[in-house]
Scaffold this motif. Structure first.
Motif, PDB file in Angstrom:
ATOM      1  N   GLN A 161       0.817  -1.207   0.000  1.00 17.23           N
ATOM      2  CA  GLN A 161       0.000   0.000   0.000  1.00 17.23           C
ATOM      3  C   GLN A 161       0.854   1.262   0.000  1.00 17.23           C
ATOM      4  N   LEU A 162       1.973   1.233   0.702  1.00 19.09           N
ATOM      5  CA  LEU A 162       2.840   2.417   0.792  1.00 19.09           C
ATOM      6  C   LEU A 162       3.905   2.444  -0.297  1.00 19.09           C
ATOM      7  N   GLY A 163       4.174   1.286  -0.899  1.00 22.64           N
ATOM      8  CA  GLY A 163       5.267   1.218  -1.850  1.00 22.64           C
ATOM      9  C   GLY A 163       6.621   1.348  -1.179  1.00 22.64           C
ATOM     10  N   ARG A 164       6.687   0.932   0.073  1.00 21.66           N
ATOM     11  CA  ARG A 164       7.921   1.031   0.858  1.00 21.66           C
ATOM     12  C   ARG A 164       8.118  -0.263   1.649  1.00 21.66           C
ATOM     13  N   PRO A 165       9.370  -0.583   2.032  1.00 19.62           N
ATOM     14  CA  PRO A 165       9.593  -1.764   2.878  1.00 19.62           C
ATOM     15  C   PRO A 165       8.894  -1.620   4.224  1.00 19.62           C
ATOM     16  N   ALA A 166       8.378  -2.729   4.739  1.00 22.57           N
ATOM     17  CA  ALA A 166       7.735  -2.761   6.053  1.00 22.57           C
ATOM     18  C   ALA A 166       8.006  -4.121   6.680  1.00 22.57           C
ATOM     19  N   ALA A 167       8.026  -4.161   8.008  1.00 24.06           N
ATOM     20  CA  ALA A 167       8.317  -5.415   8.711  1.00 24.06           C
ATOM     21  C   ALA A 167       7.644  -5.406  10.063  1.00 24.06           C
ATOM     22  N   LEU A 168       7.292  -6.612  10.540  1.00 26.39           N
ATOM     23  CA  LEU A 168       6.831  -6.795  11.911  1.00 26.39           C
ATOM     24  C   LEU A 168       7.963  -7.396  12.714  1.00 26.39           C
ATOM     25  N   LEU A 169       8.225  -6.836  13.896  1.00 28.23           N
ATOM     26  CA  LEU A 169       9.342  -7.250  14.726  1.00 28.23           C
ATOM     27  C   LEU A 169       8.827  -7.839  16.030  1.00 28.23           C
ATOM     28  N   ASP A 170       9.603  -8.791  16.599  1.00 28.57           N
ATOM     29  CA  ASP A 170       9.253  -9.297  17.924  1.00 28.57           C
ATOM     30  C   ASP A 170       9.836  -8.374  18.993  1.00 28.57           C
ATOM     31  N   ALA A 171       9.610  -8.714  20.259  1.00 28.42           N
ATOM     32  CA  ALA A 171      10.055  -7.845  21.344  1.00 28.42           C
ATOM     33  C   ALA A 171      11.568  -7.710  21.395  1.00 28.42           C
ATOM     34  N   GLY A 172      12.292  -8.670  20.826  1.00 28.46           N
ATOM     35  CA  GLY A 172      13.747  -8.599  20.791  1.00 28.46           C
ATOM     36  C   GLY A 172      14.294  -7.842  19.602  1.00 28.46           C
ATOM     37  N   GLY A 173      13.399  -7.312  18.747  1.00 25.05           N
ATOM     38  CA  GLY A 173      13.832  -6.551  17.591  1.00 25.05           C
ATOM     39  C   GLY A 173      14.058  -7.378  16.343  1.00 25.05           C
ATOM     40  N   HIS A 174      13.830  -8.697  16.401  1.00 27.28           N
ATOM     41  CA  HIS A 174      14.057  -9.566  15.241  1.00 27.28           C
ATOM     42  C   HIS A 174      12.821  -9.563  14.337  1.00 27.28           C
TER      43      HIS A 174
END
Length: 504
Positions: A161-174
């Motif tokens: 939708q944004l045309g940009r990279p996106a990610a979901l991270l866990d509480a440890g940042g991974h």
């Protein structure tokens, strides 16, 4: 709105940038006309300041101070109408602004400030309306993506939708999803900062995911504009709801699994079609071979609230490990015990090693208790027999240790456990008694034990040749799988023969 967007408006077609090379990407949030003394008092960050210079001083030093004062308040740009009070933008003010990267703009006197303010605000409102419209569309798309039950779909939808990279991270940042993501260490540090609002990270925006007051990770998207921030906040809310639904589903599945495993352990499994279908859904093979394993928590009874929480964490970790090894997570809990079933192909040592790594990473504790396991047995009846067997091992579970049925067989036998004594005798003598000439083999081992395994003396006592003795010893080792030159095996044989004589 950026300064460059302002200069592109028709009303500003004749505006001129006084000092080249300044930052024309500065954001304009508001246009404001200020023609009163001490103009800097009315300036706020990102304001487009329009002035005729009526109240400006005329001395070069005072103009320099004015420019420095204005620059400290960080306006988006300063627009001066010329020529009237000033024939051109004073270089003292323009230079002080340019030193901070702030554009100084000249605007022809006959261009009304009202027209500039109106055009700028219309542009800002249109842009904000566009952001709201797009963010609502993205929110709807994210909500639809959540119906799949996959965090990866949420991240992919946000990125598309944004045309940009996106990610979901866990509480440890991974990263929990594939694709570009920030450095885990930097992400963890950003998540650990107080507050729940967006924070900058790696050229983008990170929004924490909060679940029941606990920070469970975050949503990161490249960029820091209003649309990126709003969309990341929407995605964080959707991700939290998805995680909440997954957790609730896991709890229901765990409770269903607990009840099913309890029926197996307690010998209440029926062979009707309904029970068979339920077994298949939960991953239990009625014709398969399983070991019953038990994790005995190092927690006093009755369990405290922390003890209950610790037991659930331990059971959850066991389920994760079993799933990762391709085994059905057949787990149950009671008191300070976590019961689970291991298919014969799964190594108890591997389960123990992986579980310890997880506990150490999560709690800093290599193990919340000790683990014991029994022999592999077939079918539902075998599971019930395995539970009875493992119950006798529970007293031998030591925190931080993995112990098998065979490892505690001797201590149990010596303590007077009749079942253990029978198993010990049977493990050594039964293979010999089932073989042809088995009694002669048992007599041979008895003679060896009586003579301290002196072969020549044992052969003489039996009245056989030394080669015959060695042949019989080879057969005993083949049938039992235990070498007779091992001191531990010799001790076991002596004990088994003594116990066999007591029951004869």
């Amino acid at each position: 709105m950026r300064v460059a967007d302002l200069l592109a408006l028709p009303v500003c077609a004749q505006a001129r940038v006084v000092v080249p090379g300044v930052d024309l990407t500065r954001e304009v949030r508001l246009a404001h006309v200020v023609d009163v003394p001490d103009a800097q008092r009315w300036v706020r960050p990102d304001i487009l300041l329009l002035t005729t210079g009526l109240s400006w001083p005329r001395e070069p030093g005072a103009l320099t101070r004015l420019g420095e004062d204005l620059a400290r308040h960080r306006p988006a740009a300063v627009v001066l109408a010329v020529p009237h009070f000033f024939p051109a933008f004073p270089p003292e003010v323009a230079g002080a602004l340019a030193a901070r990267g702030i554009p100084a703009l000249e605007l022809p006197w006959d261009v009304p400030f009202a027209a500039v303010v109106q055009s700028a605000h219309e542009f800002i409102l249109r842009a904000q309306a566009g952001v709201l419209e797009r963010s609502e569309a993205i929110h709807r798309a994210l909500t639809r993506a959540a119906l799949s039950g996959s965090l990866a779909d949420v991240a992919a939808t946000l990125s598309a939708q944004l045309g940009r990279p996106a990610a979901l991270l866990d509480a440890g940042g991974h990263a929990l999803t594939p694709g570009p993501a920030p450095d885990p260490t930097a992400a963890r540090q950003a998540l650990e900062r107080p507050g729940s609002g967006p924070r900058p990270l790696a050229g983008g925006t990170l929004v924490p995911v909060l679940l029941r007051g606990s920070r469970e990770g975050g949503v990161w998207v490249e960029g820091a504009g209003d649309l990126e921030v709003r969309s990341a906040e929407h995605a964080a809310t959707v991700a939290a709801l998805l995680l909440l639904a997954q957790r609730d589903l896991e709890v229901r599945e765990a409770r269903l699994g607990y009840a099913f495993v309890d029926t197996l352990l307690e010998g209440r499994f029926s062979a009707d079609s309904t029970a068979q279908e339920r077994a298949r859904r939960l991953g239990f093979d009625p014709a398969g071979s399983y070991r019953v394993a038990l994790l005995v928590l190092d927690a006093p009874l009755p369990l405290s609230p922390e003890g209950f929480a610790r037991r659930e964490r331990a059971a959850g970790r066991v389920r994760e490990v079993l799933t990762s090894l391709g085994a059905a997570p057949l787990v149950s809990v009671s008191l300070n015990h976590v019961w689970f079933l291991l298919p014969e192909r799964v190594s108890p040592g591997q389960v123990w090693a992986w579980a310890r790594l997880g506990w150490e990473a999560e709690d800093g504790d290599p193990s919340p208790g000790g683990m014991v396991y029994g022999r592999a047995r077939s079918g539902a009846d075998g599971v019930a027999q395995g539970r009875a067997e493992v119950l006798t091992l529970a007293a031998y579970a030591r925190p931080g240790e993995l112990r098998s049925y065979a490892e505690v067989l001797v201590p149990r036998a010596l303590s007077g456990d009749r079942d253990a004594q029978a198993d010990l005798v049977g493990s050594l003598l039964s293979p010999l008694r089932a073989a042809r000439g088995g009694e002669a083999l048992i007599t041979t081992v008895r003679a060896l034990c009586d003579t301290g395994f002196a072969q020549s003396e044992a052969a003489a006592r039996l009245g056989i040749h030394g080669n015959t003795l060695r042949y019989r010893m080879d057969r005993v080792e083949t049938l039992t799988g235990r070498p007779l030159d091992d001191p531990a095996t010799r001790s076991l044989w002596w004990l088994a023969l003594q116990l066999d004589a007591l029951t004869a």
